[in-house]
Design an enzyme around this catalytic site. Structure first.
Site, short mmCIF file in Angstrom:
data_model
loop_
_atom_site.label_atom_id
_atom_site.label_comp_id
_atom_site.label_asym_id
_atom_site.label_seq_id
_atom_site.Cartn_x
_atom_site.Cartn_y
_atom_site.Cartn_z
N GLY A 82 9.29 -1.18 -9.21
CA GLY A 82 9.24 -0.09 -8.24
C GLY A 82 8.72 -0.55 -6.90
O GLY A 82 7.99 -1.54 -6.80
N CYS A 83 9.10 0.21 -5.85
CA CYS A 83 8.59 -0.05 -4.50
C CYS A 83 8.31 1.31 -3.86
O CYS A 83 8.01 2.28 -4.54
CB CYS A 83 9.57 -0.90 -3.70
SG CYS A 83 11.14 -0.09 -3.38
N GLN A 84 8.42 1.40 -2.56
CA GLN A 84 8.12 2.65 -1.87
C GLN A 84 9.24 3.68 -2.03
O GLN A 84 8.99 4.82 -2.36
CB GLN A 84 7.86 2.37 -0.38
CG GLN A 84 7.27 3.54 0.39
CD GLN A 84 5.82 3.85 0.05
OE1 GLN A 84 5.18 3.15 -0.71
NE2 GLN A 84 5.32 4.93 0.59
N TYR A 111 7.94 4.90 -5.32
CA TYR A 111 6.65 5.60 -5.26
C TYR A 111 6.79 6.98 -4.62
O TYR A 111 6.16 7.94 -5.07
CB TYR A 111 5.64 4.73 -4.51
CG TYR A 111 4.26 5.34 -4.39
CD1 TYR A 111 3.46 5.50 -5.51
CD2 TYR A 111 3.77 5.74 -3.15
CE1 TYR A 111 2.19 6.06 -5.40
CE2 TYR A 111 2.50 6.30 -3.03
CZ TYR A 111 1.71 6.44 -4.16
OH TYR A 111 0.46 6.99 -4.05
#
Length: 130
Positions: A82-84, A111
């Site tokens: 996962g990232c932003q 996120y």
């Protein structure tokens, strides 16, 4: 047909990710350390290995990303990346699949989608002057 063609990246939504994280999947957060400290998904097993690094010239790809991940995780581990918002994690997941990681999935929306669903987050504690 090409038998050596790398597998497609599998993307799951944050609801699926939350369920998978509760069943022993590893969460690999590929945001910068600063982003991670500001807040991240509350997960039993979470690691932060930035895919991009902040430099005076702007963001550049972390040249040691695969080495850093391989020192922490096995190609047979169940991993959610996962990232932003989902862009960096898609690229990171694609690289991991190409490097032989068999059970790695991208978290669509990242996120921001996790927060939108009001799922639990963890923020680094600020030092208080007492």
């Amino acid at each position: 047909m090409f038998p050596s063609k790398p597998e497609e990246v599998v993307t799951v939504d944050v609801s699926q990710a939350k369920t998978l994280l509760q069943s022993d999947h590893q969460y690999l957060d590929v945001r910068t350390e600063e982003e991670f400290r500001r807040g991240h998904c509350l997960a039993p097993k979470i690691l932060n290995v930035p895919y991009m690094l902040n430099t005076p010239q702007g963001r550049v790809k972390n040249p040691n990303f695969l080495d850093q991940v391989s020192s922490l995780l096995s190609p047979t581990d169940d991993i959610l990346v996962g990232c932003q918002s989902g862009a960096r994690s898609l690229n990171a997941t694609s690289e991991l699949v190409a490097a032989g990681y068999k059970k790695v999935r991208n978290i669509g929306g990242g996120y921001l989608a996790w927060v939108d669903q009001s799922f639990p987050i963890n923020k680094e504690q600020q030092q208080s002057a007492n």
